[in-house]
Structures are given as structure tokens and as C-alpha cells.
Scaffold this motif. Structure first.
Motif, mmCIF file in Angstrom:
data_model
loop_
_atom_site.group_PDB
_atom_site.id
_atom_site.type_symbol
_atom_site.label_atom_id
_atom_site.label_comp_id
_atom_site.label_asym_id
_atom_site.label_seq_id
_atom_site.Cartn_x
_atom_site.Cartn_y
_atom_site.Cartn_z
ATOM 1 N N PHE A 93 0.140 -1.397 0.248
ATOM 2 C CA PHE A 93 -0.124 -0.107 -0.083
ATOM 3 C C PHE A 93 0.440 1.337 0.349
ATOM 4 C CE2 PHE A 93 -2.588 2.843 1.892
ATOM 5 C CZ PHE A 93 -3.378 3.340 1.384
ATOM 6 N N GLU A 94 1.585 1.058 0.696
ATOM 7 C CA GLU A 94 2.412 2.419 1.017
ATOM 8 C C GLU A 94 3.074 2.539 -0.367
ATOM 9 O OE1 GLU A 94 5.664 1.402 4.239
ATOM 10 O OE2 GLU A 94 3.685 1.874 5.685
ATOM 11 N N ALA A 102 0.686 10.261 -3.986
ATOM 12 C CA ALA A 102 -0.637 10.574 -2.774
ATOM 13 C C ALA A 102 -0.437 11.813 -1.871
ATOM 14 C CB ALA A 102 -0.283 9.539 -1.720
ATOM 15 N N ASN A 103 0.685 12.854 -1.661
ATOM 16 C CA ASN A 103 1.568 13.795 -0.549
ATOM 17 C C ASN A 103 0.430 14.943 -1.291
ATOM 18 O OD1 ASN A 103 2.860 12.713 1.187
ATOM 19 N ND2 ASN A 103 4.752 12.672 0.193
ATOM 20 N N ILE A 109 -6.703 17.936 0.629
ATOM 21 C CA ILE A 109 -7.206 17.658 2.023
ATOM 22 C C ILE A 109 -7.040 18.982 3.196
ATOM 23 C CG2 ILE A 109 -8.329 16.006 3.926
ATOM 24 C CD1 ILE A 109 -7.652 13.796 1.227
ATOM 25 N N ALA A 110 -5.742 18.668 3.404
ATOM 26 C CA ALA A 110 -5.570 19.873 4.287
ATOM 27 C C ALA A 110 -6.144 21.186 4.699
ATOM 28 C CB ALA A 110 -3.975 19.141 4.237
ATOM 29 N N LEU A 111 -5.913 20.984 2.995
ATOM 30 C CA LEU A 111 -6.630 22.698 2.661
ATOM 31 C C LEU A 111 -8.346 23.066 3.286
ATOM 32 C CD1 LEU A 111 -5.117 24.184 -0.641
ATOM 33 C CD2 LEU A 111 -4.523 24.849 2.012
ATOM 34 N N HIS A 112 -8.874 21.556 2.724
ATOM 35 C CA HIS A 112 -10.267 21.596 3.393
ATOM 36 C C HIS A 112 -10.497 21.888 4.667
ATOM 37 C CE1 HIS A 112 -11.600 21.791 -0.438
ATOM 38 N NE2 HIS A 112 -11.256 20.556 -1.316
ATOM 39 N N MET A 113 -9.519 20.274 5.329
ATOM 40 C CA MET A 113 -9.362 20.408 6.990
ATOM 41 C C MET A 113 -9.153 22.189 7.587
ATOM 42 S SD MET A 113 -10.562 17.344 7.641
ATOM 43 C CE MET A 113 -9.877 16.666 9.082
ATOM 44 N N VAL A 141 -2.252 10.655 7.621
ATOM 45 C CA VAL A 141 -1.215 9.801 7.064
ATOM 46 C C VAL A 141 -1.888 8.446 7.157
ATOM 47 C CG1 VAL A 141 1.000 8.338 6.205
ATOM 48 C CG2 VAL A 141 0.504 11.246 6.051
ATOM 49 N N ASN A 142 -2.043 8.605 9.194
ATOM 50 C CA ASN A 142 -2.820 7.512 9.740
ATOM 51 C C ASN A 142 -3.967 7.337 9.611
ATOM 52 O OD1 ASN A 142 0.102 7.292 11.459
ATOM 53 N ND2 ASN A 142 -1.300 8.499 12.505
#
Length: 328
Positions: A93-94, A102-103, A109-113, A141-142
Motif C-alpha cells: 500500500f505504501e 499521494a502527498n 485535503i489539508a486545505l479543506h481541513m 497519513v494515519n
């Protein structure tokens, strides 16, 4: 590949091919062989506590020659194809995340968060005395690492059959091998608990195709007669572990030996695969009771290991006379 395995003050000789079968009724010796291979080519944690040495043609085999995996039961397969920190599926998967870049997506996603938390904090921070809500990038990531593995028909791993589990597991090994290029050794123990005799035959057909497409070698450790595969190409990869280890020669050499030494001309009418199936796990074991003509072959092979037979019954006169001949 002819191996000499020295483990816990014991020595075992083994023919190791891309497809090998470990037969015989000496469970302790078979366990020693499996543990030696697993420990020697494994991560070395147990190796420091055990006396283990593996040689080929008199030279020590490199400990990184194989990347080894040992499967003892169904749960071991499920563990490796589930998303845990050390599982093979997590490693796969990694690599897929890395290939997918994926980064970049995680940053989106971080911007939306950030917008979500900014909205929450603008309403609640004052009323809570300056306390604000937030998150860490590692949390995203988790979240990916908590991915659930299931089939494309939404079944979970615990719901699928043993055959499907084996196919997923071997396909996963193949994909990982493509990524890292390392030669792999897979040891499957107690295969009789996973597959029926008919499925085993189909599985062996699959394996013989599979190993030609990969750098994966496979050992099947078995105990039941009907589970042995006697195909010509990997015939000399059959190793029988009892009082000693009997390594099969090529099928042609064995048939020549039996035809040359069998009483009279009776061997010409024998089905070698059928007869070998009846005795394979008893080769190299002393004091076997002799019940049928296949044990004539058993005596011939056991004599090469200086092993004696037990009681005799159910044979024709020539076979009976041969088996009573203590000079052979």
C-alpha cells in the motif's frame, strides 16, 4: 540447489527447487528444517539463539539469498494481507501511495481541513476561553493506514475461502517482488488444512506456472499421501524426512532403478505415481508394515538408506520372497 542444513546439532540434506515438497512422518525433523530456513533467511532475531548453518556445494549460502515467508495456518495469511504496521499489504500500500503522488492529494485535503477548523474555531474559541481545535498532518497519513482490505464484492478477508486467500497472498508476493526485485522463498505448512486433495492438485498446477513468472520459490510441507505432486519437472524437489532425508532423483533415474531392481519383470505393469503415492511418506522410516506391492519399491528405496522393513502380507510369491530376502 543441494542444501546442507545444520540446525540444533542435526544435519539435513535437501534438494531445493523453485517448487519443492517436504514429505515424511518425522514432524520434529521437518519442523527443524522449516525453522532453520525461516530463521536463517529471516530477520535474524531468533538466529542469535540457535545454531544454524546452511551450505550449498560446501559453501555457506548468503543470508540475504532469499526473503523468506512462513505460513503455518489460515490466520497467518489473513495477517499478511491485512493492513497492519508490519504486514506485506501495508508495504504494498505504501508503494502504491508513493507511485500515486499521494502527498499532493493529502495537501488538498489539508486545505479543506483547515477551512473546517477555521470555521469551528471562529464560533467556539471565544466562548471556551481561547481554546481552539486543530489536527496534525500525521493524522491524515494515519487515516490512510487504517484502510480496510476487502474484496471487490465487499466481502471481508475472514469471509473468503482458503483458495481465494492463497491466490491473493501469492499475487501480493508477486507484486512486491516486482517492486523490490528480491528472490523470495515461501514455506507453506499444513497445506492439507487449507485445501482438499483435488484443490491441492490444481494448486500445484498454478504454482508451476507462477514460479516461472516470478523469482519466488515455494516449499509445501505435507503429510498426506494424496497431496503429493509427482510431475516430472519437479520430481527431484520431493524430500522425504523420516529416520533420514530421502531426496528424490529425477523421475527417469528412479524408474530406471526400479525396473532394474524390481523382482522379475513385474515392474513393467506398475503405475509408478500410484505406487509412490502409497509409500512416499514412509520412505526412510524403519519397521513399516508391508501390506501391498508398493512396499517392494519401499524396500528398494529404504535399502539405499540402510532402513529395515516390518511385517509382510498381501503380496504375490515373488514379491513376498524378495521382501523376505534379508541380503538385499
Amino acid at each position: 540447489m543441494n542444501l546442507t542444513i545444520r540446525y540444533e546439532n542435526k544435519e539435513y540434506m535437501l534438494n531445493l527447487l523453485p517448487f519443492s515438497q517436504l514429505c515424511g512422518e518425522n514432524m520434529i525433523a521437518k519442523e527443524n528444517i522449516v525453522n532453520a530456513l525461516h530463521n536463517y533467511f529471516g530477520n535474524g532475531k531468533i538466529l542469535s539463539q540457535k545454531n544454524c548453518e546452511i551450505l550449498s556445494e560446501g559453501h555457506e549460502v548468503g543470508k540475504k539469498y532469499f526473503k523468506v515467508s512462513l505460513i503455518r495456518e489460515r490466520e497467518d495469511i489473513i495477517k499478511e494481507i491485512s493492513m497492519t504496521k508490519t504486514s506485506m499489504m501495508m508495504k504494498y500500500f505504501e508503494t502504491q501511495i508513493s507511485d500515486f503522488s499521494a502527498n499532493v492529494e493529502l495537501e488538498k485535503i489539508a486545505l479543506h481541513m483547515e477551512k473546517i477548523y477555521k470555521g469551528i474555531n471562529s464560533k467556539k474559541a471565544t466562548s471556551l476561553g481561547g481554546i481552539a481545535f486543530g489536527y496534525k498532518m500525521n493524522d491524515l497519513v494515519n487515516m490512510l493506514q487504517k484502510t480496510v482490505v476487502m474484496l471487490d464484492d465487499d466481502r471481508e478477508l475472514k469471509e473468503i475461502g482458503n483458495w481465494e486467500l492463497l491466490m491473493v497472498y501469492l499475487n501480493l508476493q508477486r507484486e512486491l517482488q516486482k517492486d523490490d526485485g528480491e528472490k523470495r522463498l515461501i514455506i507453506l505448512k499444513n497445506i492439507e488444512t487449507l485445501l482438499t486433495a483435488r484443490e491441492y492438485k490444481e494448486f500445484c498446477v498454478f504454482i508451476k506456472r507462477y514460479i516461472k513468472e516470478t523469482s519466488v520459490w515455494i516449499i509445501l510441507s505435507i503429510i498426506l499421501n494424496e497431496y503429493v505432486d509427482f510431475s516430472v519437472e519437479y520430481f527431484h524437489g520431493i524430500n522425504v524426512v523420516n529416520d533420514g532425508v530421502f531426496c528424490f532423483p529425477t523421475k527417469e533415474r528412479l524408474e530406471e532403478f526400479l525396473e532394474r531392481n524390481y523382482p522379475s519383470n513385474l515392474f513393467r505393469n506398475k503405475n509408478v505415481d500410484k505406487l509412490m503415492c502409497e509409500i512416499v511418506h514412509k520412505i526412510g522410516k524403519s519397521n513399516n508394515s508391508i501390506l501391498f506391492d508398493s512396499f517392494v519399491i519401499l524396500k528398494l528405496l529404504n535399502k539405499t538408506l540402510c532402513i529395515n522393513q516390518g511385517e509382510i502380507s498381501g503380496l504375490n510369491s515373488m514379491e513376498y520372497e524378495f521382501l523376505h530376502d534379508s541380503d538385499f
